[in-house]
Design an enzyme around this catalytic site. Structure first.
Site, PDB file in Angstrom:
ATOM      1  N   GLU A   1       5.703   6.907  -5.147  1.00 16.05           N
ATOM      2  CA  GLU A   1       6.814   7.337  -4.290  1.00 16.05           C
ATOM      3  C   GLU A   1       8.130   7.541  -5.054  1.00 16.05           C
ATOM      4  O   GLU A   1       8.804   8.561  -4.851  1.00 16.05           O
ATOM      5  CB  GLU A   1       6.988   6.336  -3.140  1.00 16.05           C
ATOM      6  CG  GLU A   1       5.860   6.422  -2.131  1.00 16.05           C
ATOM      7  CD  GLU A   1       5.838   5.272  -1.146  1.00 16.05           C
ATOM      8  OE1 GLU A   1       6.738   4.400  -1.228  1.00 16.05           O
ATOM      9  OE2 GLU A   1       4.919   5.220  -0.302  1.00 16.05           O
TER      10      GLU A   1
ATOM     11  N   ASP B   1       4.160  12.160   2.592  1.00 17.12           N
ATOM     12  CA  ASP B   1       4.707  10.820   2.420  1.00 17.12           C
ATOM     13  C   ASP B   1       4.107   9.952   3.519  1.00 17.12           C
ATOM     14  O   ASP B   1       4.507  10.037   4.680  1.00 17.12           O
ATOM     15  CB  ASP B   1       6.239  10.862   2.533  1.00 17.12           C
ATOM     16  CG  ASP B   1       6.862   9.466   2.598  1.00 17.12           C
ATOM     17  OD1 ASP B   1       6.167   8.487   2.259  1.00 17.12           O
ATOM     18  OD2 ASP B   1       8.048   9.360   2.982  1.00 17.12           O
TER      19      ASP B   1
ATOM     20  N   LYS C   1       0.121   0.083   6.915  1.00 20.47           N
ATOM     21  CA  LYS C   1       0.077   0.422   5.493  1.00 20.47           C
ATOM     22  C   LYS C   1       0.120  -0.839   4.622  1.00 20.47           C
ATOM     23  O   LYS C   1      -0.417  -0.859   3.511  1.00 20.47           O
ATOM     24  CB  LYS C   1       1.247   1.341   5.156  1.00 20.47           C
ATOM     25  CG  LYS C   1       1.363   1.730   3.688  1.00 20.47           C
ATOM     26  CD  LYS C   1       2.546   2.641   3.472  1.00 20.47           C
ATOM     27  CE  LYS C   1       2.787   2.958   2.011  1.00 20.47           C
ATOM     28  NZ  LYS C   1       3.931   3.872   1.820  1.00 20.47           N
TER      29      LYS C   1
ATOM     30  N   ASP D   1      13.955   2.653  -4.090  1.00 20.63           N
ATOM     31  CA  ASP D   1      13.213   3.099  -2.907  1.00 20.63           C
ATOM     32  C   ASP D   1      12.867   1.912  -2.015  1.00 20.63           C
ATOM     33  O   ASP D   1      11.930   1.162  -2.291  1.00 20.63           O
ATOM     34  CB  ASP D   1      11.937   3.823  -3.363  1.00 20.63           C
ATOM     35  CG  ASP D   1      11.128   4.375  -2.197  1.00 20.63           C
ATOM     36  OD1 ASP D   1      11.545   4.198  -1.036  1.00 20.63           O
ATOM     37  OD2 ASP D   1      10.081   4.994  -2.447  1.00 20.63           O
TER      38      ASP D   1
END
Length: 567
Positions: free
Chosen positions: A145, A6, A68, A167
């Protein structure tokens, strides 16, 4: 050994599939989460993880986090004497996770499943793959994800009822609606916001507190970079405390003097209202795209560290009218699910019966022209071919015609996105095909898109009535496929390149319906004609689920009108 990773905005984690279950791997200091942070000291040495995170307040110009968010862009950051882009920074984190896994297991890592936000576009996904390659990892597969999180929630024991994965991480927000049936995990729809996460709540808290923190203006001469990092770190601490209590102190120390103010949960929730409202749109879009009503969801599953915030949980409870499910640690679910996928790829016996389907996160299409109402043409418009949230692998076809007399070429720009004008979407490639010179509108060209689970897009353009055709394969530049592997994947897509109306099962049902139409008169004939039209409309969507459901309804209606089962 294949590991699951992850790669998060704030923290990252790595796990393996071992002895029939996912196991999180601790890093060198025994933590299960590794901060996605990189720092460079005065000697040029690079630090990754907690060591880097600890330097962020004292050396903000030499430390970077949340990179990211810039994956797939040209943005760089200077640390020490060199520049890094987001791929290189992510590669440093991935390399550290790989080393932790090898130290923990004593085995060499041969590949990895890496998770990405469901709403990452093609550029962002390719950049993530390249980061893996830079880290010395063979990226076996990228997994969305929320899909990975669904794998972590005991998929083998679930019923068919759909559930929603919510999420909210440090920098991104994803929503996926998932169904499980007889060992098949099917993602019905995904949506999200790549610029919404815990970091935004931190920034909002800073903006809310800053005017009250220093009414005398003593911080006006402070180094803005250092001050901003002090405020961000204080906001992170305060936000975490507010997850456990109704009040927390927001405090920083500058030049030996403390600046502090108390923040209540009510204050924070009021300030956070704009961000909480932004959580609704992706939820509504995923429900619309999946054609599932909120009442039909069996439960709401929470993933991502930012879902621990009480203000977020209250917003979710109000949104869905029920309490969410947080039985799996929100920070661990994605890594655990990635390890499940790693086990599937390694063909673990405990996972033989589990299959995973996903959806195309963005619409794929071409640019085209439309009449402008004044005798001319408006160009640069987007024509979707594979809609977002189409189950993949998938193959779809559209038809386009010429717009001017004696036109000798058609040019198709290949795009990914949702914007009406292609300038707002991501260009993936271009196909040019020569055509015979004829009056405008007389030449019709077939354009087919075929897309697989690994992100390979094959574009076929054919000019009917001629031998002219063009083929373009758009794949990940970093995907190290051999010629035979590429051929295998293209063969798998070739099996999809058939219009649903030409599939034997659909042809048989249409033939039966045509026979019934000829065999009846009056109202029953009209009814059969209507049913045929409805089924043909379903075929035109080229969507397997829609067609399957419409075919079942047509068969049931024909059974009833004929009074017997057709064999």
């Amino acid at each position: 050994m294949i590991i699951g990773i992850d790669l998060g905005t704030t923290n990252s984690a790595v796990a393996i599939w071992r002895d029939g279950e996912s196991v999180l791997i601790p890093n060198a200091i025994g933590d299960l989460l590794t901060p996605s942070a990189v720092s460079v000291d005065e000697s040029g040495a690079v630090m990754v993880g907690m060591a880097a995170r600890e330097r962020q307040s004292t050396h903000p110009r030499d430390t970077v986090t949340a990179f990211k968010r810039y994956m797939g862009t040209q943005q760089t950051v200077t640390l020490g004497k060199r520049k890094f882009d987001s791929e290189e920074l992510s590669a440093l984190v991935l390399r550290q996770l790989k080393a932790d896994a090898e130290a923990f297991t004593g085995e060499k890592v041969t590949g990895a499943v890496v998770t990405v936000p469901a709403y990452f576009n093609d550029r962002q996904r390719k950049a993530t793959r390249r980061a893996g390659e830079l880290a010395g990892l063979k990226v076996e597969r990228l997994v969305n994800e929320p899909t990975a999180a669904a794998l972590a929630f005991g998929i083998q024991t679930r019923e068919q009822e759909p559930f929603l994965v919510f999420d909210l991480g440090g920098g991104t927000f994803d929503v996926s609606i998932v169904e499980v049936f007889e060992g098949v995990v099917e993602v019905r729809a995904s949506s999200g916001d790549n610029r919404l996460g815990g970091e935004d709540f931190n920034e909002l808290l800073v903006q809310h507190v800053r005017p009250k923190l220093d009414p005398a203006g003593k911080l006006a001469g402070a180094d803005p970079v250092v001050l901003q990092e002090l405020l961000r770190a204080a906001a992170e601490r305060t936000r975490r405390k507010l997850s456990e209590s109704d009040e927390a102190e927001f405090a920083i120390v500058w030049q030996g003097e403390q600046f502090a103010i108390n923040v209540t949960s009510a204050d924070f929730e009021t300030a956070a209202e704009p961000l909480l409202k932004r959580l609704r749109d992706p939820v509504l879009r995923s429900l619309r795209d999946s054609s599932i009503r909120v009442e039909a969801l069996s439960e709401i599953v929470l993933v991502g560290g930012s879902t621990r915030m009480p203000v977020v949980r209250r917003a979710i409870t109000r949104m869905f009218g029920r309490f969410p499910n947080a039985t799996v640690h929100p920070d661990h679910a994605v890594a655990l699910g990635a390890a499940v996928q790693a086990g599937l790829l390694a063909r673990s016996e405990a996972l033989e019966e589990v299959r995973l389907t996903d959806v195309c996160p963005f619409t794929l299409g071409v640019d085209h022209a439309e009449p402008d109402g004044r005798g001319g043409w408006r160009t640069g418009l987007f024509s979707p071919i594979i809609d977002r949230n189409t189950a993949i692998p998938a193959s779809r076809v559209n038809y386009y015609n010429t717009v001017s007399d004696n036109q000798r070429e058609l040019r198709f720009g290949i795009y990914q996105g949702e914007a009406r004008e292609v300038s707002g979407n991501v260009k993936l490639g271009e196909v040019r095909v020569p055509i015979p010179p004829k009056p405008a509108g007389e030449v019709v060209v077939e354009c087919r898109f075929s897309y697989d689970t690994s992100g390979l897009l094959e574009v076929d353009v054919n000019v009917p009535g001629t031998s002219t055709s063009r083929n373009l394969v758009i794949m990940d530049d970093a995907d190290p496929l051999t010629d035979s592997q590429l051929a295998t994947r293209r063969d798998a897509l070739a099996a999809l390149k058939q219009h649903p109306r030409d599939e034997s099962e659909n042809m048989a049902v249409l033939a039966r319906a045509a026979r019934c139409y000829e065999g009846f008169i009056g109202e029953r004939r009209d009814a059969v004609g209507h049913w045929i039209g409805v089924f043909e409309n379903a075929l035109a969507t080229q969507d397997p689920r829609t067609i399957k459901e419409a075919r079942a309804r047509l068969v049931e209606a024909l059974d009833e009108i004929e009074g017997e089962r057709f064999l």
